[in-house]
Write an enzyme that holds these catalytic residues in place. Structure first.
Site, PDB file in Angstrom:
ATOM      1  NE  ARG A 202      37.315 -17.875   3.957  1.00 41.16           N
ATOM      2  CZ  ARG A 202      38.040 -17.144   3.312  1.00 41.16           C
ATOM      3  NH1 ARG A 202      39.437 -16.905   3.911  1.00 41.16           N
ATOM      4  NH2 ARG A 202      37.662 -16.385   2.254  1.00 41.16           N
ATOM      5  CG  HIS A 308      30.929 -19.018   7.475  1.00 42.15           C
ATOM      6  ND1 HIS A 308      32.449 -19.050   7.569  1.00 42.15           N
ATOM      7  CD2 HIS A 308      30.442 -18.328   6.328  1.00 42.15           C
ATOM      8  CE1 HIS A 308      32.649 -18.436   6.425  1.00 42.15           C
ATOM      9  NE2 HIS A 308      31.457 -18.143   5.735  1.00 42.15           N
ATOM     10  NE  ARG A 311      34.982 -15.046   5.449  1.00 45.28           N
ATOM     11  CZ  ARG A 311      35.910 -14.326   5.117  1.00 45.28           C
ATOM     12  NH1 ARG A 311      36.821 -13.978   5.850  1.00 45.28           N
ATOM     13  NH2 ARG A 311      36.332 -14.123   3.853  1.00 45.28           N
ATOM     14  CG  HIS A 334      36.776 -12.911  -0.806  1.00 47.29           C
ATOM     15  ND1 HIS A 334      36.284 -14.013  -1.173  1.00 47.29           N
ATOM     16  CD2 HIS A 334      35.960 -12.479   0.384  1.00 47.29           C
ATOM     17  CE1 HIS A 334      35.544 -14.677  -0.337  1.00 47.29           C
ATOM     18  NE2 HIS A 334      35.496 -13.725   0.657  1.00 47.29           N
ATOM     19  CE1 TYR A 343      29.558  -9.278   4.299  1.00 45.72           C
ATOM     20  CE2 TYR A 343      31.223 -10.133   2.983  1.00 45.72           C
ATOM     21  CZ  TYR A 343      30.126 -10.439   3.764  1.00 45.72           C
ATOM     22  OH  TYR A 343      30.434 -11.679   4.344  1.00 45.72           O
TER      23      TYR A 343
END
Length: 389
Positions: A202, A308, A311, A334, A343
């Protein structure tokens, strides 16, 4: 014969003909029913329910919820250990979206219909669905605490899915586009773009990196802090969003050489030196970098891509390698599997497209093989004058 004396509570008939029910609470106070009853039987039933609550230990003080929502909510935010950015967000949501409707209403009088009306009015007035979802989630959390504090019996926020933030699907830059943007941006930010695109870090994590966080020998970067920018322009050095955010991420060998060169040319000296600094030696600010980013996108001919979004590129590439859910969670920082599964699903969809394309090639190959075999089996026609023995 005298009537049987009541064991719990009292019922008396009022001049109006209705009945009033009262009982002695565990706090020693005489507690009347919030309303009168048409029949004595109804009053008796209400007292029976109260007696059952007391026996179950489910009784709560009916006056406890006579606290205005505004002050209670403000104290709720103050009492929590929140980051400066989260505290700022909550106070903004409270001030602009919750207090105007519920501020002067006592907790006990906030009902499910009132919450539904508030949400419907917000959406109808043009407030963004994401903002409404965040405000609803905050309202539900505050009233959930009120339930735990035994100020109200049930949480009136009962709308299924109302706190879910539905974000539109963002574009994912290709490897070629990441390199095109890295080439178009100022040289001191080239590696910042590459690390965002191929490590999935990030913005706040990247500009919070120090030299000691980079291990070139083992090709890894330690994420231990992030820089957050507040609405008033102040910046806060904070820990990542969750415990899982503190992680070590392997650096792809393809960009290791460029990272080494960046450290030599642009980073501050010393173990505590910042990895990314502006031309004047300050930690980059998002609004200034965004101007450089928009120019780089225009120069590279790429439209609608946010920083962003890089990412997503890093996470999608990681998922396409066949990494497990837990491996993706660790790399992405996460604490839940939700994002990793998204994903992985995207990678599975892409794999299905690849499989379909392979299937088409297989079918074409089989057809070509079949035609050759058919031609081979076909006997040549005899010429005039040929004889058979």
């Amino acid at each position: 014969m005298a009537g049987k004396r009541r064991q719990f509570g009292r019922v008396r008939k009022l001049p109006s003909g209705h009945y009033q029910a009262r009982y002695l609470g565990p706090d020693g106070l005489l507690r009347p029913a919030p309303e009168t009853f048409r029949t004595k039987r109804d009053a008796d039933d209400w007292l029976a329910d109260k007696q059952s609550e007391l026996r179950r230990g489910d009784w709560h003080d009916p006056d406890a919820g006579k606290v205005e929502f505004g002050p209670y909510a403000s104290d709720w935010i103050t009492e929590r250990e929140l980051t400066a950015t989260t505290r700022q967000l909550y106070r903004s949501l409270l001030h602009h979206h919750l207090v105007p409707t519920f501020g002067a209403v006592v907790l006990a009088e906030i009902s499910p219909p009132a919450v539904r009306r508030w949400r419907a009015d917000k959406l109808a007035s043009g407030t963004g669905p994401t903002t409404v979802a965040k405000a609803y989630a905050l309202l539900r959390a505050i009233l959930g605490t009120a339930v735990g504090d035994q100020m109200i019996r049930r949480n009136p926020c009962t709308i299924k899915g109302a706190s879910t933030v539905h974000t539109p699907e963002r574009p994912t830059a290709t490897v070629q586009e990441v390199y095109a943007l890295a080439q178009a941006i100022q040289p001191r930010y080239r590696v910042l773009v590459l690390m965002a695109g191929f490590l999935g870090l990030r913005w706040g994590e990247l500009v919070g990196l120090h030299r000691r966080d980079i291990d070139l020998d083992h090709g890894s970067v330690r994420v231990r802090r992030a820089v957050a920018e507040l609405a008033n322009g102040q910046r806060e050095i904070k820990a990542p969003k969750s415990a899982a955010g503190k992680r070590t991420v392997a650096i792809p060998a393809a960009i290791l050489g460029e990272l080494r060169d960046h450290l030599e040319r642009f980073a501050e000296p010393g173990a505590d030196g910042r990895v990314f600094i502006g031309a004047k030696g300050a930690t980059p600010r998002r609004n200034h970098f965004n101007r450089l980013w928009h120019k780089a996108c225009a120069d590279a001919g790429i439209k609608g891509l946010h920083f962003h979004d890089l990412r997503h590129t890093g996470n999608t590439l990681a998922a396409s390698t066949g990494a497990s859910t837990r491996e993706l969670m660790a790399r992405m920082g996460h604490s839940t599997a939700r994002a990793a599964l998204i994903y992985q699903h995207a990678s599975a969809d892409r794999d299905r497209l690849i499989a379909d394309a392979v299937s088409d090639l297989v079918k074409k190959g089989r057809k070509a093989t079949g035609k050759r075999a058919k031609n081979k089996d076909r006997k040549p026609k005899g010429h005039a004058g040929d004889t058979t023995g």
